[in-house]
Structure formats: structure tokens, C-alpha cells
Design a protein around this motif. Structure first.
Motif, PDB file in Angstrom:
ATOM      1  N   LEU A  25       0.816  -1.208   0.000  1.00 57.34           N
ATOM      2  CA  LEU A  25       0.000   0.000   0.000  1.00 57.34           C
ATOM      3  C   LEU A  25       0.856   1.266   0.000  1.00 57.34           C
ATOM      4  O   LEU A  25       0.359   2.347  -0.289  1.00 57.34           O
ATOM      5  CB  LEU A  25      -0.928   0.017   1.221  1.00 57.34           C
ATOM      6  N   VAL A  26       2.121   1.152   0.349  1.00 58.24           N
ATOM      7  CA  VAL A  26       2.983   2.327   0.302  1.00 58.24           C
ATOM      8  C   VAL A  26       3.796   2.326  -0.983  1.00 58.24           C
ATOM      9  O   VAL A  26       3.910   3.346  -1.667  1.00 58.24           O
ATOM     10  CB  VAL A  26       3.925   2.353   1.527  1.00 58.24           C
ATOM     11  N   VAL A  27       4.324   1.175  -1.314  1.00 59.65           N
ATOM     12  CA  VAL A  27       5.215   1.092  -2.471  1.00 59.65           C
ATOM     13  C   VAL A  27       4.430   1.294  -3.768  1.00 59.65           C
ATOM     14  O   VAL A  27       4.850   2.046  -4.647  1.00 59.65           O
ATOM     15  CB  VAL A  27       5.938  -0.263  -2.484  1.00 59.65           C
ATOM     16  N   ASN A  28       3.272   0.635  -3.850  1.00 60.92           N
ATOM     17  CA  ASN A  28       2.456   0.795  -5.047  1.00 60.92           C
ATOM     18  C   ASN A  28       1.643   2.082  -4.944  1.00 60.92           C
ATOM     19  O   ASN A  28       0.672   2.178  -4.202  1.00 60.92           O
ATOM     20  CB  ASN A  28       1.525  -0.415  -5.195  1.00 60.92           C
ATOM     21  N   LYS A  29       2.060   3.081  -5.711  1.00 54.82           N
ATOM     22  CA  LYS A  29       1.443   4.407  -5.571  1.00 54.82           C
ATOM     23  C   LYS A  29      -0.019   4.406  -5.992  1.00 54.82           C
ATOM     24  O   LYS A  29      -0.844   5.116  -5.412  1.00 54.82           O
ATOM     25  CB  LYS A  29       2.230   5.420  -6.398  1.00 54.82           C
ATOM     26  N   THR A  30      -0.327   3.599  -6.999  1.00 57.31           N
ATOM     27  CA  THR A  30      -1.714   3.573  -7.463  1.00 57.31           C
ATOM     28  C   THR A  30      -2.629   3.002  -6.384  1.00 57.31           C
ATOM     29  O   THR A  30      -3.699   3.548  -6.118  1.00 57.31           O
ATOM     30  CB  THR A  30      -1.831   2.726  -8.740  1.00 57.31           C
ATOM     31  N   ALA A  31      -2.183   1.921  -5.757  1.00 58.49           N
ATOM     32  CA  ALA A  31      -2.995   1.324  -4.698  1.00 58.49           C
ATOM     33  C   ALA A  31      -3.188   2.317  -3.562  1.00 58.49           C
ATOM     34  O   ALA A  31      -4.300   2.489  -3.036  1.00 58.49           O
ATOM     35  CB  ALA A  31      -2.325   0.055  -4.176  1.00 58.49           C
ATOM     36  N   VAL A  34       9.918   8.098   5.886  1.00 60.01           N
ATOM     37  CA  VAL A  34       9.130   7.767   4.690  1.00 60.01           C
ATOM     38  C   VAL A  34       7.789   8.487   4.745  1.00 60.01           C
ATOM     39  O   VAL A  34       7.320   9.082   3.774  1.00 60.01           O
ATOM     40  CB  VAL A  34       8.914   6.249   4.598  1.00 60.01           C
ATOM     41  N   LEU A  35       7.197   8.455   5.925  1.00 57.32           N
ATOM     42  CA  LEU A  35       5.883   9.080   6.119  1.00 57.32           C
ATOM     43  C   LEU A  35       5.944  10.568   5.815  1.00 57.32           C
ATOM     44  O   LEU A  35       5.110  11.115   5.099  1.00 57.32           O
ATOM     45  CB  LEU A  35       5.407   8.838   7.555  1.00 57.32           C
ATOM     46  N   GLN A  36       6.993  11.196   6.368  1.00 60.43           N
ATOM     47  CA  GLN A  36       7.077  12.647   6.223  1.00 60.43           C
ATOM     48  C   GLN A  36       7.121  13.060   4.749  1.00 60.43           C
ATOM     49  O   GLN A  36       6.518  14.052   4.355  1.00 60.43           O
ATOM     50  CB  GLN A  36       8.324  13.143   6.937  1.00 60.43           C
ATOM     51  N   ASN A  37       7.820  12.267   3.956  1.00 61.93           N
ATOM     52  CA  ASN A  37       7.876  12.564   2.528  1.00 61.93           C
ATOM     53  C   ASN A  37       6.502  12.550   1.889  1.00 61.93           C
ATOM     54  O   ASN A  37       6.224  13.291   0.960  1.00 61.93           O
ATOM     55  CB  ASN A  37       8.754  11.536   1.823  1.00 61.93           C
ATOM     56  N   LYS A  38       5.639  11.675   2.396  1.00 59.29           N
ATOM     57  CA  LYS A  38       4.295  11.573   1.823  1.00 59.29           C
ATOM     58  C   LYS A  38       3.427  12.752   2.240  1.00 59.29           C
ATOM     59  O   LYS A  38       2.393  13.016   1.648  1.00 59.29           O
ATOM     60  CB  LYS A  38       3.617  10.275   2.284  1.00 59.29           C
ATOM     61  N   LEU A  39       3.829  13.418   3.324  1.00 57.07           N
ATOM     62  CA  LEU A  39       2.959  14.458   3.866  1.00 57.07           C
ATOM     63  C   LEU A  39       3.287  15.843   3.330  1.00 57.07           C
ATOM     64  O   LEU A  39       2.653  16.813   3.695  1.00 57.07           O
ATOM     65  CB  LEU A  39       3.022  14.463   5.396  1.00 57.07           C
ATOM     66  N   PHE A  40       4.318  15.947   2.486  1.00 55.01           N
ATOM     67  CA  PHE A  40       4.557  17.216   1.816  1.00 55.01           C
ATOM     68  C   PHE A  40       3.976  17.143   0.420  1.00 55.01           C
ATOM     69  O   PHE A  40       4.066  16.109  -0.237  1.00 55.01           O
ATOM     70  CB  PHE A  40       6.056  17.501   1.718  1.00 55.01           C
ATOM     71  N   ALA A  41       3.398  18.251   0.009  1.00 52.88           N
ATOM     72  CA  ALA A  41       2.878  18.254  -1.354  1.00 52.88           C
ATOM     73  C   ALA A  41       4.047  18.128  -2.307  1.00 52.88           C
ATOM     74  O   ALA A  41       5.036  18.835  -2.183  1.00 52.88           O
ATOM     75  CB  ALA A  41       2.145  19.552  -1.621  1.00 52.88           C
ATOM     76  N   SER A  42       3.957  17.198  -3.211  1.00 59.14           N
ATOM     77  CA  SER A  42       5.010  17.128  -4.212  1.00 59.14           C
ATOM     78  C   SER A  42       4.443  16.454  -5.447  1.00 59.14           C
ATOM     79  O   SER A  42       3.405  15.807  -5.399  1.00 59.14           O
ATOM     80  CB  SER A  42       6.201  16.341  -3.697  1.00 59.14           C
ATOM     81  N   LEU A  43       5.161  16.617  -6.525  1.00 59.62           N
ATOM     82  CA  LEU A  43       4.694  16.027  -7.765  1.00 59.62           C
ATOM     83  C   LEU A  43       5.355  14.684  -7.998  1.00 59.62           C
ATOM     84  O   LEU A  43       5.178  14.069  -9.033  1.00 59.62           O
ATOM     85  CB  LEU A  43       4.993  16.977  -8.924  1.00 59.62           C
ATOM     86  N   THR A  44       6.131  14.229  -7.013  1.00 54.57           N
ATOM     87  CA  THR A  44       6.871  12.987  -7.222  1.00 54.57           C
ATOM     88  C   THR A  44       5.993  11.761  -7.035  1.00 54.57           C
ATOM     89  O   THR A  44       6.369  10.668  -7.426  1.00 54.57           O
ATOM     90  CB  THR A  44       8.062  12.905  -6.255  1.00 54.57           C
ATOM     91  N   ASN A  45       4.807  11.939  -6.403  1.00 52.21           N
ATOM     92  CA  ASN A  45       3.942  10.785  -6.174  1.00 52.21           C
ATOM     93  C   ASN A  45       3.157  10.361  -7.409  1.00 52.21           C
ATOM     94  O   ASN A  45       2.506   9.341  -7.414  1.00 52.21           O
ATOM     95  CB  ASN A  45       2.931  11.095  -5.068  1.00 52.21           C
ATOM     96  N   ILE A  46       3.220  11.223  -8.433  1.00 50.70           N
ATOM     97  CA  ILE A  46       2.325  10.992  -9.568  1.00 50.70           C
ATOM     98  C   ILE A  46       2.916   9.982 -10.551  1.00 50.70           C
ATOM     99  O   ILE A  46       4.084  10.055 -10.895  1.00 50.70           O
ATOM    100  CB  ILE A  46       2.071  12.324 -10.293  1.00 50.70           C
ATOM    101  N   ASN A  47       2.096   9.034 -10.975  1.00 47.38           N
ATOM    102  CA  ASN A  47       2.502   8.198 -12.105  1.00 47.38           C
ATOM    103  C   ASN A  47       1.368   8.150 -13.123  1.00 47.38           C
ATOM    104  O   ASN A  47       0.283   8.693 -12.885  1.00 47.38           O
ATOM    105  CB  ASN A  47       2.910   6.796 -11.641  1.00 47.38           C
ATOM    106  N   ALA A  48       1.640   7.502 -14.225  1.00 47.62           N
ATOM    107  CA  ALA A  48       0.685   7.555 -15.340  1.00 47.62           C
ATOM    108  C   ALA A  48      -0.666   6.975 -14.954  1.00 47.62           C
ATOM    109  O   ALA A  48      -1.714   7.512 -15.325  1.00 47.62           O
ATOM    110  CB  ALA A  48       1.256   6.814 -16.547  1.00 47.62           C
ATOM    111  N   GLU A  49      -0.649   5.897 -14.196  1.00 46.88           N
ATOM    112  CA  GLU A  49      -1.907   5.260 -13.806  1.00 46.88           C
ATOM    113  C   GLU A  49      -2.770   6.207 -12.980  1.00 46.88           C
ATOM    114  O   GLU A  49      -3.970   6.345 -13.208  1.00 46.88           O
ATOM    115  CB  GLU A  49      -1.613   4.007 -12.994  1.00 46.88           C
ATOM    116  N   ILE A  50      -2.093   6.863 -12.000  1.00 47.33           N
ATOM    117  CA  ILE A  50      -2.822   7.799 -11.143  1.00 47.33           C
ATOM    118  C   ILE A  50      -3.404   8.927 -11.984  1.00 47.33           C
ATOM    119  O   ILE A  50      -4.558   9.323 -11.809  1.00 47.33           O
ATOM    120  CB  ILE A  50      -1.895   8.361 -10.050  1.00 47.33           C
ATOM    121  N   LEU A  51      -2.594   9.428 -12.911  1.00 52.79           N
ATOM    122  CA  LEU A  51      -3.068  10.498 -13.789  1.00 52.79           C
ATOM    123  C   LEU A  51      -4.325  10.076 -14.523  1.00 52.79           C
ATOM    124  O   LEU A  51      -5.305  10.816 -14.589  1.00 52.79           O
ATOM    125  CB  LEU A  51      -1.992  10.855 -14.807  1.00 52.79           C
TER     126      LEU A  51
END
Lengths: 251, 316
Positions: free
Chosen positions: B96-102, B162-179
Motif C-alpha cells: 500500500l505504500v510502495v504501489n502508488k496507485t494502490a 518515509v511518512l514525512q515525505n508523503k505528507l509534503f505536497a510534491s509532484l513525485t507521487n504521480i505516475n501515469a496510472e494515477i493520472l
């Protein structure tokens, strides 16, 4: 055309309107009078669906107002309240155009524009129609709102305390205007009034409320009597007949 | 007309900032590689800007207040709580963390389910008071924040990073599936709401005026509240919490485009939203070299603007 049956409303445990039955005569000016908290504004708000009722019916043209389609009802019945603090910055013309919303949903047709112009002219707002509402005096703003409901072109018009916060000159103009709306445009007008003498002089029908019940309903001569007024306001009142009108003195 | 001129200028500015972000600092021969990295980010920016700007604009119209933001619905703490709970109980290496789409899907489903539950309780009851909704949102938001703090205090420090990285707004979480998923969701919301946008013009006059002008207020407010929730959840799940962006964008929009018509307001706010995030991200990447986050930049600008607004209200 507009009548209620056993209409009630509670706020928490306090009943503010108790099984009220009334009918509003068609094509006339009807005033609701009574002390604060007697339930007149609550009744008006329930007719307009601004607050929900506890029980009872409000029948408008043989159909309960709750069963009406919102848009169709807005073409037949409009309400204007006093607290018109606006979050928008609008000009008079834009405000009046909102009155056509039930008909055109925002895309004004030629007919809508004509009605808007007529309403603005009727309220003598032509020369200031592009001014913003927050730059106007209280009286002008009130006229702008009335122009909006004229543009809405409803047969029934409800005004909640139209004389609130305006001086006697503007009060008189307002009441004459309401008379004109009734006589010339054949509107049925329902008012919540606090000034008894204005109510007496300009209403065709008066409904007197006390403690959520109707104490007396009838024309001005029937309601504006010492017995009725002393009972609803619980203070001594003298009635004088001046120029054919019942004027009450309670000062 | 002046309104058209302003819209044209905004569009021009958006295209400029888009080009700036896309084409700045490309080394010769790396064009394809740079595009491959930057294009998905740009798409993400546009999606998020549409969601945040339109969501905040509609929300402020519903509550008739230009200082509130949809944050008050408690969605951001809920997002943080979801991420914290996942990492706390399943660890940073879980699917659930590694797979961004999930992760994206789970977050969005949880946020929507909670909101629907809240609205169901609220709108079934007689009182249809929006202020009550905001109050409940605020209280739940603080409750979630307390949970977050407790969990974050006892979490493994490595996991916390790891958590803290998820809690800042960033564009690094985006992948094609999510888009792709995000775009589908966004378009369904647009189609669902498009015909009702005109009602927002009247709702912005206040509840009583709206009812008197024939708006089925309860039904429309419920619908738009749900739309706002979907939009804000979508944006949060895609780029993380950006508290002030919507506020900043919507107020600047009202400042520039003086109209009450929501079809213009929404388009303008979306453009301004794109400009803000794109310029912010360009700054983050090229001036601060990733030493500052998008969140901190936007919060700084938004916060300054907020203080300015409050001061101006005081003077007026």
C-alpha cells in the motif's frame, strides 16, 4: 388560493406556531401583526419554505407548497427578507436580473431583459442602475430588491418587515408602492408589520397573532379595535377614528 | 470586452509558465528524456489545479465566506491519518505504500466514504445547517490530528522519514496510472455538475434568496458538497496536502475577475491555479534545487496573502 391548515412549528421544545388556520385573500394586501415572538415571521418563512414546518398543510393553488416544483413555485410566490447582507458585489441591474432566474436560469432572453428594464423603471432606479449595491443608501437598496421581485413577476409577494429601518417619508412611499403593486400589477401582497397605524391604513386584511395563535383576522375595522390590540400587546390602547381610518395611540 | 481580455491574458500567462517549466534548463540532447520526466508532472499539476481551484471556489460559494477553505471539512488530517496508519501498521515496505496507485485509490476511497457518512447523517436530519457540518469537520479534523501525533510519536524513526515525505505536497507521487484514474474521476465530476453551475450564481446570494428564486437548495448544496469533497480528496491524494493554495487562488480570482458568474470564475481560477503551481514548482526545482518544498512555498505566499486580507478587512 393560499391557506393553511393546522400549521405548527416548534423550536426545540417551544412551540412557536400552534395549529394555525388562515387564508390569504387573493389580490389584496394582508398584514400579519403581533408582538415579537408571536410567530408571524415564522409563518411567512414556512410559506416560503425557508424553514421547515412541524406539521400541518400550506395549500397554494390547491397544492401543498412542499409538493410544488421549486422553479414553478418561484414563478408564483416570492419572499423578500430584511437581512440582505450580500457577499457578492453586484450592481442594481445585475441584482434585478437575478429576478429572472426562475424563467431563464441565467441566460437572459430578450423578454427577460425587457422585464428587467420595466422593473428598474418602475422603481425609478434608471439613473443609478449601474451603481454597486454597497454604495447605495438603505432606501435605494430596498428599492433595488423590490425591483428584483417585480422582475421575478410573481402573483404572490411576501415582505418581511418592509418598513424596518426606514424613515417616515420612505415608509410612506414604500406603502404606497405596495398599494400600487396590488392595484396596478394585481399582486397579492403579504406583509409582516410592526407599525400598527401603517398596517391599519394600507391593509385590506389583517391577521393578528399572539403566542403562536391567530387571535383575530379580518379587515382593518374589525382587527384594529381596543379589545383586540389590548389583548395581543397587553398594554392600554386608545383607538381614534381619523379620516375614516382606525388610528391607535399607545404612547 | 475587458473580461475577455483578462481571460486571454490569464491563458497567455498559463501557457508561458507551462513553457517555462517544460523547457527551462534542458541540456542539449536530453530533450526527450526531460519531456518524459516533465510531461506527467505538468499533467498532474493541471489536474490538481483544476480540482483545488474549482473545489475551493465552489466551497466558498456554498458557505458564503471568502476566508474559509475546504480544509475545514477535515479532509487533510484524514489524508494524513490514512498514510500514518498504513505505514504504522503495515510498514513502509508494504504494497500500500510502495504501489502508488494502490495508495492513491485507498486514500480516495477512505476520504469519500467518511465524507458520505458525515453528509448522510447531516442531510437526513431536518436541520440542513452548513455551519454544523463545518463544526463537525473541524472537530473530527482535530481528533484525526491527535491520532496522527500519537502514532507519529511512537512510530519507528525510519518509517517516520518515509511518512514525512508523503505528507509534503510534491509532484513525485504521480505516475501515469494515477493520472489516468484522476482524469477519469475529474471528468465525471465535471459532467455531473456542469449543468448545475448556474445554480451556484444564485446560491452565492445566500440561502434565503436562493430558495426564493426557485433553487432546490438542499439538493443542490448536497450535490455540490459531495463534488467539493471529491475534488479536494482527488487533489490531496495526488499531490498531498496544500492548505493555502485554493484559498490563495480563489481570492486572487475574485480580485481579478469581478463577476458573480461561476462559469467564468471557475475557468479563471483554474488558470490561476495552474500558474501558481507551475511557477512554484519551477522555483522549487531550479532556484531552490529541491531544498524547499512546494508546500512551504505556497503556504508562505498564501499565509502572507491571508494576513493581508485580514488586515484589509480590518481597515475597511
Amino acid at each position: 388560493m393560499l391557506k393553511s391548515k393546522r400549521l405548527s412549528k416548534k423550536y426545540g421544545k417551544k412551540t412557536v406556531v400552534k395549529e394555525v388556520d388562515f387564508h390569504i385573500p387573493h389580490g389584496k394586501i394582508t398584514s400579519l401583526i403581533g408582538p415579537n415572538g408571536a410567530g408571524k415571521s415564522t409563518v411567512l418563512n414556512m410559506i416560503a419554505r425557508l424553514i421547515e414546518r412541524e406539521s400541518g398543510d400550506i395549500m397554494f393553488k390547491e397544492k401543498d407548497v412542499l409538493e410544488w416544483n421549486s422553479t414553478e413555485l418561484a414563478k408564483n410566490l416570492s419572499i423578500l427578507k430584511q437581512s440582505n447582507s450580500l457577499y457578492l458585489k453586484l450592481t442594481i441591474k445585475e441584482l434585478v436580473e437575478f429576478g429572472r432566474f426562475p424563467y431563464s436560469k441565467g441566460n437572459l432572453t430578450a423578454e427577460d431583459r425587457e422585464k428587467v428594464d420595466i422593473a428598474i423603471e418602475y422603481m425609478e432606479l434608471d439613473d443609478i442602475k449601474d451603481r454597486y449595491l454597497d454604495e447605495l443608501s438603505g432606501g435605494q437598496r430596498q428599492r433595488a430588491y423590490i425591483a428584483m421581485v417585480i422582475a421575478q413577476d410573481t402573483e404572490y409577494l411576501m415582505l418581511d418587515e418592509p418598513l424596518n429601518n426606514i424613515d417616515i417619508k420612505h415608509s410612506k412611499n414604500m406603502m404606497r408602492l405596495i398599494r400600487k403593486l396590488c392595484n396596478e400589477l394585481h399582486k397579492t401582497v403579504i406583509l409582516v408589520m410592526h407599525d400598527l397605524n401603517f398596517a391599519s391604513c394600507y391593509s385590506d386584511y389583517i391577521i393578528a397573532f399572539k403566542d403562536g395563535k391567530i387571535l383575530k383576522a379580518g379587515n382593518a375595522e374589525e382587527v384594529m379595535t381596543r379589545e383586540v390590540l389590548e389583548e395581543i400587546y397587553e398594554l392600554p390602547v386608545a383607538i381614534h377614528n381619523i379620516e375614516g381610518r382606525n388610528i391607535c395611540v399607545y404612547y | 470586452m475587458q473580461l475577455n481580455k483578462k481571460k486571454f491574458l490569464l491563458l497567455l500567462l498559463t501557457i508561458c509558465s507551462l513553457c517555462l517549466y517544460l523547457f527551462i534548463d534542458i541540456k542539449p540532447g536530453t530533450f526527450d528524456y526531460a519531456m518524459k520526466l516533465r510531461l506527467p508532472k505538468v499533467a498532474g499539476v493541471i489536474l490538481a489545479a483544476v480540482c483545488l481551484s474549482a473545489g475551493t471556489l465552489i466551497f466558498q460559494t456554498l458557505v458564503n465566506n471568502r476566508i474559509l477553505t475546504p480544509c475545514i471539512l477535515g479532509l487533510t488530517p484524514l489524508y494524513v491519518l490514512t498514510q500514518t496508519v498504513i505505514i504504522f501498521f503495515w510498514g513502509s515496505t508494504s504494497l500500500l505504500v510502495v504501489n502508488k496507485t494502490a495508495n492513491f485509490l485507498l486514500t480516495i476511497v477512505i476520504m469519500l466514504m467518511c465524507s458520505m457518512f458525515l453528509y448522510r447523517i447531516l442531510f437526513e436530519r431536518q436541520s440542513q445547517n452548513i455551519l454544523l457540518l463545518l463544526l463537525i469537520g473541524t472537530v473530527l479534523g482535530s481528533l484525526f490530528s491527535s491520532f496522527n501525533q500519537t502514532l507519529q510519536r511512537i512510530i519507528d524513526p525510519n518509517e517516520f522519514m518515509v511518512l514525512q515525505n508523503k505528507l509534503f505536497a510534491s509532484l513525485t507521487n504521480i505516475n501515469a496510472e494515477i493520472l489516468f484514474l484522476g482524469a477519469i474521476l475529474l471528468f465525471s465530476v465535471i459532467i455531473w455538475c456542469y449543468k448545475d453551475l448556474k445554480y451556484l450564481d444564485v446560491i452565492s446570494m445566500g440561502k434565503e434568496q436562493a430558495i426564493s428564486l426557485g433553487v432546490n437548495y438542499k439538493q443542490k448544496v448536497k450535490k455540490f458538497m459531495l463534488a467539493v469533497t471529491i475534488l479536494i480528496s482527488l487533489a490531496t491524494a495526488m499531490i498531498g496536502p496544500v492548505t493555502f493554495l485554493g484559498f490563495l487562488v480563489v481570492n486572487v480570482t475574485h480580485e481579478i475577475i469581478k463577476t458573480y458568474k461561476h462559469k467564468y470564475l471557475i475557468i479563471a481560477s483554474v488558470l490561476i491555479g495552474c500558474i501558481t503551481i507551475l511557477l512554484g514548482q519551477t522555483l522549487v526545482e531550479n532556484v531552490f534545487h529541491f531544498n524547499a518544498t512546494l508546500t512551504s512555498l505556497i503556504t508562505f505566499t498564501g499565509g502572507s496573502y491571508f494576513i493581508y486580507m485580514v488586515m484589509r478587512e480590518n481597515n475597511a
